[in-house]
Enzyme design. Structure first.
Site, short mmCIF file in Angstrom:
data_model
loop_
_atom_site.label_atom_id
_atom_site.label_comp_id
_atom_site.label_asym_id
_atom_site.label_seq_id
_atom_site.Cartn_x
_atom_site.Cartn_y
_atom_site.Cartn_z
N LYS A 84 0.83 -1.20 0.00
CA LYS A 84 0.00 0.00 0.00
C LYS A 84 0.87 1.25 0.00
CE LYS A 84 -3.90 1.92 2.70
NZ LYS A 84 -4.73 1.69 3.90
N SER A 161 -9.39 1.67 3.37
CA SER A 161 -8.61 2.45 2.43
C SER A 161 -7.60 1.64 1.63
CB SER A 161 -7.85 3.54 3.20
OG SER A 161 -6.96 2.96 4.16
N SER A 185 -9.48 -0.93 7.34
CA SER A 185 -8.93 -0.71 6.00
C SER A 185 -8.29 -1.91 5.35
CB SER A 185 -7.93 0.45 6.03
OG SER A 185 -8.61 1.68 6.20
#
Length: 485
Positions: A84, A161, A185
């Site tokens: 990420k 996210s 997330s």
């Protein structure tokens, strides 16, 4: 000799890919080249912000050049992963999907990333995300990012996210990757994209924290943030977790000895189609021998509300400043970052952060309400003799994405519209605030199209036991078919 067609390579799990490469049956460079081509073909999903073609191929070639005995000593030999874009990676952008950090390259890997690389993993690239990790849709309006699309339906959100990691894994761009989790997330996008996501224990943030990545992840809340592995199977998530923590192999739990709690507040107000899929999965687990115990937990959501945004809207003031300073980032203050935020929902959140609207509530949330929430969980597990809690990861499946805003309002089965973040965070957020581990895994599909996830939450520090339960559940429920893209 195995015929490694493209389709066969794309369907390899992380465990299968590592075994094939370590044994010499599959060249790491060939596998990485296949996945690079897949990433380029599926560029429209916006799953990645960086695709490191040269670096990944060079790393794979180094794995192939090792002797058989050297490869055998690498638990992740040649395994391609994505990370990420808010997790530090040496030599590769870490922008957190926000304009003020675009192109910023850290001096060193986050410890969790370094352990994967040391074990032989190949970094294929960085995964797109909701800007600054402050949202659950991964509709990022920064010019260099764009909205992440769900591989099962590109017109719908992948969750966030960590939506880019989830989309890349579900789309067979990579078999595994890292996300981060503050309020859900890793688990929300895992549920909406039909994969597996782990939120490791955080506990007291000290000895109870399973992953230690200080100033190595663009932060929201040091009390709640953690890196988490994501993959298509529980076995693959367990593999990455074992490498990061230094643990060995893990066996599936015996389902006939399991007592699993069903927390009433997290089974209420669900989308009817989603609940039907979740209940069917429950029936299959019960038929296999799992004992389910209904538990009331009436104070759960009220306690969580007293903790959640008091932490998430106050802690970035010091935490983001500390990350910017420690990493010598191009933006020097939180205000510098906030001034260039591109997504309207994230800009509104940072207006609240800079105004410190929840500052007066912070100490009480941290020292009174969070301990009470943790006590509620501990008492629920102990009083009922529970191994874990089980519930739908989200209240509803993936909704259509709004390309003009980072998030919007949603209606569950025609009810009055509610805030999208509130709708998706309700079931994942309490475990985040309590610091306990959570594991999201697939339950099935709505109308053979949209994934539904179940979440297992366990006592603080029970991560290995939770993964063992997940392995057992996976044997019963199976994995989802690949998206038709």
């Amino acid at each position: 000799m195995t015929a490694w067609t493209v389709d066969r390579q794309l369907e390899l799990t992380a465990c299968e890919a590592v075994e094939a490469i370590r044994s010499g049956r599959l060249k790491a460079a060939d596998y990485v080249a296949t996945l690079i081509a897949r990433a380029e073909a599926l560029e429209n999903l916006n799953a990645l912000t960086v695709l490191d073609v040269e670096g990944a191929l060079a790393a794979a070639q180094r794995i192939d050049a090792l002797s058989a005995s050297e490869r055998e000593r690498l638990p992740l030999a040649g395994l391609p992963v994505v990370v990420k874009d808010n997790i530090n990676t040496r030599g590769m952008q870490t922008s957190a999907g926000t304009p003020a950090l675009e192109g910023f390259v850290p001096a060193r890997h986050a410890p969790s990333v370094q352990r994967l690389v040391d074990a032989g993993a190949v970094l294929l690239g960085k995964a797109n995300m909701h800007e600054l990790a402050f949202g659950i849709t991964s509709t990022n309006l920064a010019p260099h990012c764009g909205p992440v699309r769900n591989p099962y339906d590109p017109e719908r959100i992948p969750g966030g996210s960590s939506g880019g990691t989830a989309a890349a894994v579900a789309a067979r761009i990579v078999p595994a990757g890292l996300g981060s989790d503050t309020g859900g997330s890793t688990r929300i996008p895992a549920a909406l994209c039909g994969i597996v996501g782990l939120r490791p224990s955080v506990g007291d943030g000290g000895t109870q924290r399973r992953y230690h990545d200080p100033n190595a992840v663009v932060p929201i809340s040091h009390t709640r943030d953690t890196v988490g592995p994501m993959a298509r199977t529980v076995a693959d998530v367990a593999l990455l977790d074992a490498v990061i923590t230094g643990h060995g192999p893990l066996a599936a739990a015996s389902v006939t000895n399991l007592r699993i709690g069903l927390p009433k507040p997290l089974w209420e107000g669900l989308e009817a189609a989603l609940e039907a899929v979740a209940r069917l999965a429950l029936a299959r687990l019960e038929a296999a021998g799992v004992t389910f115990v209904p538990v009331e937990m009436p104070e759960l959501l009220a306690l969580n509300d007293r903790v959640s945004f008091a932490l998430a809207l106050h802690e970035p003031i010091d935490d983001l400043k500390a990350w910017l300073t420690a990493n010598q980032a191009p933006a020097h203050t939180v205000a510098d970052v906030a001034a260039r935020i591109a997504s309207p929902d994230v800009r509104a959140a940072y207006d609240a952060v800079l105004a410190d609207v929840r500052g007066p509530d912070y100490q009480t949330a941290l020292t009174v309400w969070r301990p009470r929430l943790q006590q509620l969980y501990a008492q629920t597990f102990a009083a009922n003799g529970l191994d874990a809690l089980l519930f739908p990861t989200t209240r509803l499946a993936a909704v259509p994405l709004d390309e003009l805003n980072g998030s919007s309002r949603v209606s569950i089965d025609g009810a009055a519209p509610i805030d999208e973040m509130e709708a998706y965070l309700r079931n994942t957020d309490p475990a985040s605030n309590a610091g306990i581990p959570g594991l999201a895994l697939p339950a099935g599909l709505i109308d053979a199209r949209w994934p539904v996830g179940l979440e297992l939450d366990g006592p603080a520090g029970s991560d290995r036991r939770l993964l063992a339960i997940g392995l057992a559940f996976e044997q019963i429920l199976g994995s989802l078919p690949a998206p038709l893209i």
